[in-house]
Design a protein around this motif. Structure first.
Motif: not given
Length: 261
Positions: A142-153
């Motif tokens: 999962l990647t979160t596209l917001g202020t930055g880019i977060g991710s989860a494996f």
């Protein structure tokens, strides 16, 4: 008694963000809020003590709605969290670095608190209840596209924490400085222009990790019809389903499973 609840009651999830701190009681049998979300503005000086006071206040407000929400509390933090200790602070006060956030929040609230990275919480929620719930085997990113880019494996349903794929260097640029949703807005990129940048980003991710599924989260996932089809990659890519509820739900899930283990 529900499958994920204990005699200690329903768990709570709290999402610590740059502008607001949000929380709710969570029904883990449904994978959704058990009532209304409560929000308090993030303190201007978002030090551990200041944020802990807000978290304690949020818990009190949620308890007025749900007196049975006496279970463990999960709190997300926008940074690397290693065994409850915050190791990075790119978008929060630098005083968080090396703080035992589990202990700070537990002391302030008088509740059993488990702290984790915000993207990791969202990823777990999507894997258990959302867009990736049918993918029990293999690697989901999962990647979160917001202020930055977060991710989860999530591999075979198990979280591999603190992946931080927004900090990949691609063509001499930090990925999130080129492809985050905030950059699209700042540079007034068209959906097509942003789609080209996302294609470069996600091709790099799939080359490095060969995921079975990519899930795109963050607030912009509500606009998936404008850009998702523009990302030209081999890997199946879908929009997150839980949207801005995912972090709170995932935090509550982790807190409950940690308490039960």
């Amino acid at each position: 008694m529900a499958a994920h609840e204990t005699s200690d009651g329903m768990p709570l999830g709290i999402d610590f963000g740059g502008s607001g701190i949000k929380g709710a009681a969570v029904d883990l049998t449904k994978g959704d809020f058990a009532g209304d979300r409560v929000k308090i503005k993030t303190p201007r000086k978002s030090t551990p003590d200041a944020v802990a006071d807000v978290v304690a206040e949020l818990i009190e407000k949620i308890m007025k709605q749900h007196p049975d929400a006496t279970g463990p509390v999960g709190v997300t933090v926008p940074g690397v969290v290693q065994h409850g200790i915050v190791r990075s602070a790119a978008n929060i006060d630098k005083s968080w670095i090396d703080v035992d956030a589990d202990e700070v929040f537990t002391q302030a609230s008088g509740r059993d608190v488990h702290v984790m990275n915000d993207a990791d919480a969202a990823g777990l929620a999507e894997a258990r209840y959302g867009a990736a719930r049918d993918h029990k085997r293999g690697l989901v990113i999962l990647t979160t596209l917001g202020t930055g880019i977060g991710s989860a494996f999530i591999h075979d349903g198990v979280l591999v924490p603190n992946s931080e794929l927004g900090h990949l260097e691609i063509d001499g640029h930090v990925a999130e400085k080129r492809a985050a949703s905030s950059i699209r807005e700042e540079e007034d990129l068209s959906w097509e222009e942003w789609g080209d940048r996302l294609t470069v980003y996600y091709r790099t991710v799939e080359k490095l990790f060969t995921p079975d599924l990519l899930v795109v989260g963050g607030g912009v996932s509500r606009d998936a019809e404008h850009f998702l089809h523009l990302i030209d990659i081999r890997t199946p890519i879908v929009a997150a389903q839980l949207q801005n509820r995912a972090g709170i739900i995932g935090a509550a899930l982790v807190a409950q499973e940690s308490a039960d283990s």
